[in-house]
Design a protein around this motif. Structure first.
Motif, PDB file in Angstrom:
ATOM      1  N   GLY A 266       0.779  -1.234   0.000  1.00 34.68           N
ATOM      2  CA  GLY A 266       0.000   0.000   0.000  1.00 34.68           C
ATOM      3  C   GLY A 266       0.806   1.278   0.000  1.00 34.68           C
ATOM      4  N   HIS A 267       2.123   1.174  -0.227  1.00 33.08           N
ATOM      5  CA  HIS A 267       2.964   2.364  -0.244  1.00 33.08           C
ATOM      6  C   HIS A 267       3.142   2.890  -1.667  1.00 33.08           C
ATOM      7  CE1 HIS A 267       3.825   1.562   3.916  1.00 33.08           C
ATOM      8  NE2 HIS A 267       4.356   0.386   3.635  1.00 33.08           N
ATOM      9  N   ARG A 268       3.496   4.149  -1.761  1.00 38.39           N
ATOM     10  CA  ARG A 268       3.789   4.769  -3.055  1.00 38.39           C
ATOM     11  C   ARG A 268       5.300   4.863  -3.195  1.00 38.39           C
ATOM     12  NH1 ARG A 268       2.505  11.101  -4.444  1.00 38.39           N
ATOM     13  NH2 ARG A 268       3.636  11.218  -6.434  1.00 38.39           N
ATOM     14  N   ALA A 269       5.877   4.095  -4.113  1.00 35.36           N
ATOM     15  CA  ALA A 269       7.327   4.027  -4.258  1.00 35.36           C
ATOM     16  C   ALA A 269       7.786   4.745  -5.516  1.00 35.36           C
ATOM     17  CB  ALA A 269       7.786   2.574  -4.291  1.00 35.36           C
ATOM     18  N   GLU A 270       8.837   5.556  -5.362  1.00 35.01           N
ATOM     19  CA  GLU A 270       9.485   6.206  -6.487  1.00 35.01           C
ATOM     20  C   GLU A 270      10.956   5.778  -6.473  1.00 35.01           C
ATOM     21  OE1 GLU A 270       8.743  10.416  -6.223  1.00 35.01           O
ATOM     22  OE2 GLU A 270       6.659  10.087  -5.638  1.00 35.01           O
ATOM     23  N   THR A 271      11.649   5.948  -7.584  1.00 41.76           N
ATOM     24  CA  THR A 271      13.018   5.437  -7.682  1.00 41.76           C
ATOM     25  C   THR A 271      14.017   6.512  -8.082  1.00 41.76           C
ATOM     26  OG1 THR A 271      12.710   4.748  -9.998  1.00 41.76           O
ATOM     27  CG2 THR A 271      12.221   3.119  -8.289  1.00 41.76           C
ATOM     28  N   ALA A 272      15.254   6.290  -7.641  1.00 36.66           N
ATOM     29  CA  ALA A 272      16.414   7.073  -8.077  1.00 36.66           C
ATOM     30  C   ALA A 272      17.519   6.084  -8.385  1.00 36.66           C
ATOM     31  CB  ALA A 272      16.852   8.052  -6.991  1.00 36.66           C
ATOM     32  N   ASN A 273      18.338   6.371  -9.387  1.00 38.86           N
ATOM     33  CA  ASN A 273      19.336   5.415  -9.861  1.00 38.86           C
ATOM     34  C   ASN A 273      20.678   5.513  -9.147  1.00 38.86           C
ATOM     35  OD1 ASN A 273      17.721   4.219 -12.016  1.00 38.86           O
ATOM     36  ND2 ASN A 273      17.897   6.225 -12.997  1.00 38.86           N
ATOM     37  N   ASN A 274      20.882   6.569  -8.387  1.00 38.61           N
ATOM     38  CA  ASN A 274      22.147   6.729  -7.661  1.00 38.61           C
ATOM     39  C   ASN A 274      21.967   7.792  -6.584  1.00 38.61           C
ATOM     40  OD1 ASN A 274      22.766   9.417  -8.897  1.00 38.61           O
ATOM     41  ND2 ASN A 274      22.971   8.200 -10.768  1.00 38.61           N
ATOM     42  N   GLY A 275      23.013   7.979  -5.796  1.00 39.62           N
ATOM     43  CA  GLY A 275      22.924   8.914  -4.689  1.00 39.62           C
ATOM     44  C   GLY A 275      22.696  10.353  -5.110  1.00 39.62           C
TER      45      GLY A 275
END
Length: 283
Positions: free
Chosen positions: A42-51
């Motif tokens: 039930g969470h909304r997840a977003e992504t980043a490819n590096n720091g």
């Protein structure tokens, strides 16, 4: 006694907003798996490819939690977390949980010193991941002190065991059949490319990073023997890099160990792919 109405039965405008979580991970496969697990919860997840991407995203604010890989190109997770902690206001106090295949005490201390709040082991265990996520989403105030718990190391590969059936069984529970087939196919394609790079790479720093990522993804998808070999290659590369001029490494056989381990990786990758097919996975 007052009974609470379950969130699923509340009117849409009264339901709690899903938590917004940033997944910082350079492996598309690990991104896909972690975001799928979070979405199912039930969470909304977003992504980043590096720091670096993570810091830029966090500056805008709005995240309830950040899951941070450690070893990434452009900027590693430790450096990114230090920069995050320098951000003003709530953005600088968002809980950061390390996702790491390195589980010894020194790595735990490095995470804590960088300003991380906790860590979960790779390969990702669904129950541990969600338990840790829920703990930090409930933490109050948002700048609660770190509470690092034990992070169990991955089990060593059993002699002759190509696949870890328990890992595959857990993936089958966490993902629907179509998604599991898709991620296994992507793992196979990504592994072939990575194995080719490992065979040709001459820069030991890059070779170390490639072995580290292979260790992580192979463990995530149950390629047990390949995971163990990638872990050994990563350790041998780090040992070779520890010698400033490289001469001592040549004398004590470190360089030969790196090459021997590197030479074995393509065979083990082929064994894993054949084992997936024998088990009925159309990869």
């Amino acid at each position: 006694m007052t009974q609470r109405t379950p969130p699923s039965l509340l009117p849409t405008d009264l339901r709690p907003a899903p938590s917004r979580i940033l997944v910082v991970e350079d492996s598309p496969l690990n991104q896909m798996l972690v975001t799928a697990i979070l979405a199912q919860a039930g969470h909304r997840a977003e992504t980043a490819n590096n720091g670096l991407e993570a810091v830029m995203a966090a500056q805008a604010g709005g995240y309830d939690l950040i899951l941070m890989d450690l070893s990434m190109p452009e900027m590693d997770g430790l450096t990114a977390t230090r920069l995050l902690r320098d951000l003003p206001g709530p953005a600088g106090r968002v809980p950061v949980v390390a996702m790491t295949a390195d589980t010894d005490e020194a790595d735990r201390v490095r995470c804590q010193d960088a300003g991380m709040n906790d860590h979960v082991a790779k390969p990702v265990d669904r129950a541990q991941l969600l338990e840790t996520v829920e703990k930090w989403l409930r933490a109050s105030p948002p700048d609660s002190p770190a509470r690092f718990g034990p992070c169990a190391p991955a089990l060593p590969a059993a002699a002759g065991e190509v696949l870890d059936r328990e890992v595959l069984a857990q993936l089958a529970q966490d993902l629907d059949a179509e998604l599991l087939t898709d991620v296994l196919r992507q793992f196979v394609a990504e592994t072939r490319d990575r194995v080719a790079r490992i065979a040709q790479e001459t820069d030991r720093n890059i070779l170390t990073r490639e072995a580290h990522t292979l260790k992580s993804t192979a463990g995530t998808f149950g390629a047990r023997a390949l995971c163990g070999a990638a872990r050994a290659l990563e350790m041998a590369c780090r040992a070779a890099l520890a010698d400033r001029d490289g001469i001592e490494g040549e004398r004590n056989g470190t360089a030969d160990t790196v090459e021997d381990l590197r030479d074995g990786i393509p065979r083990l990758a082929g064994d894993a792919i054949a084992a997936y097919r024998a088990a009925g996975y159309p990869v």
